[in-house]
Design an enzyme around this catalytic site. Structure first.
Site, PDB file in Angstrom:
ATOM      1  N   ASP A  14      41.900  -4.022   7.229  1.00 48.08           N
ATOM      2  CA  ASP A  14      40.544  -4.223   6.708  1.00 48.08           C
ATOM      3  C   ASP A  14      40.570  -4.949   5.365  1.00 48.08           C
ATOM      4  OD1 ASP A  14      39.450  -3.084   8.949  1.00 48.08           O
ATOM      5  OD2 ASP A  14      39.010  -1.155   8.002  1.00 48.08           O
TER       6      ASP A  14
ATOM      7  N   LYS B 226      28.606   0.641  20.835  1.00 48.12           N
ATOM      8  CA  LYS B 226      29.124   1.924  20.356  1.00 48.12           C
ATOM      9  C   LYS B 226      27.992   2.920  20.161  1.00 48.12           C
ATOM     10  CE  LYS B 226      33.047  -0.166  17.980  1.00 48.12           C
ATOM     11  NZ  LYS B 226      33.659  -0.475  16.693  1.00 48.12           N
TER      12      LYS B 226
ATOM     13  N   HIS C 210      34.144  -4.115  11.970  1.00 45.94           N
ATOM     14  CA  HIS C 210      34.920  -4.478  13.140  1.00 45.94           C
ATOM     15  C   HIS C 210      34.054  -4.981  14.291  1.00 45.94           C
ATOM     16  CE1 HIS C 210      37.739  -1.069  11.606  1.00 45.94           C
ATOM     17  NE2 HIS C 210      38.025  -2.219  11.023  1.00 45.94           N
TER      18      HIS C 210
ATOM     19  N   TYR D  24      32.991   8.315  18.529  1.00 45.00           N
ATOM     20  CA  TYR D  24      32.107   7.299  19.079  1.00 45.00           C
ATOM     21  C   TYR D  24      32.544   6.872  20.464  1.00 45.00           C
ATOM     22  CZ  TYR D  24      35.490   4.219  16.670  1.00 45.00           C
ATOM     23  OH  TYR D  24      36.623   3.609  16.189  1.00 45.00           O
TER      24      TYR D  24
END
Length: 190
Positions: free
Chosen positions: A172, A74, A64, A134
């Site tokens: 996905d 991140k 992503h 995250y």
């Protein structure tokens, strides 16, 4: 205070392990300290925390990204279980464009991975019942999100699983190939 810090093959992607203080009760760890990270070149300001739960081994989330102006850096850590975490350089003009680095993250080790803007991110669960947390440097902006197939042959990422048996979201599974991907990121030099 950090126990270890290592730049990966993709220098901007940094793996580190916060120090743990162990006693008869268990352990304590400072999992995020902006001043400590800044001493090691990570000055990103985080504005959103995310957490995912994956029930099955072989669950893949990724690859992503969010495009500018909502690009996300991140900081990833595992709260329960073990994952193989991957970052792919997608900055046009970068000497490492299209190259990837992977790192095993686990709750037991307490290690973390910092992935800056301009990289795809994804992970696969190596144990059942994984919880991953995250921090993100930008809030979720669905109109800027995109994804590339995790099993793209041009990237040739070694996920350590039979990719045919991977557990994927519909989104996905429908991701574009790397060859069809037009990156919105540009490398700005070292």
């Amino acid at each position: 205070m950090l126990e270890t810090i290592n730049k990966t093959f993709l220098n901007e992607v940094i793996a580190f392990t916060p120090r743990r203080f162990v006693d008869s009760r268990g352990h304590f760890s400072e999992t995020y300290n902006a001043d400590t990270l800044a001493q090691h070149g990570i000055t990103t300001q985080f504005v959103q925390d995310n957490q995912s739960y994956s029930r099955d081994i072989g669950t893949v989330r990724g690859l992503h990204f969010q495009a500018p102006p909502s690009a996300q850096a991140k900081l990833i850590r595992v709260l329960q279980g073990v994952i193989w975490d991957v970052a792919v350089d997608i900055r046009k003009g970068s000497p490492t464009y299209g190259q990837w680095v992977g790192c095993e993250l686990s709750a037991e080790k307490g290690n973390q991975l910092f992935i800056p803007e301009g990289f795809l991110h994804g992970f696969v669960t190596r144990t059942a019942d994984c919880m991953v947390a995250y921090k993100c440097s930008a809030t979720y902006a669905p109109d800027t999100e995109g994804s590339v197939r995790f099993d793209d042959p041009d990237l040739a990422i070694d996920w350590g699983i039979d990719v045919q048996g991977a557990h994927l979201s519909d989104k996905d599974a429908a991701a574009v190939s790397f060859a069809a991907f037009a990156s919105p990121f540009v490398y700005e030099g070292a």
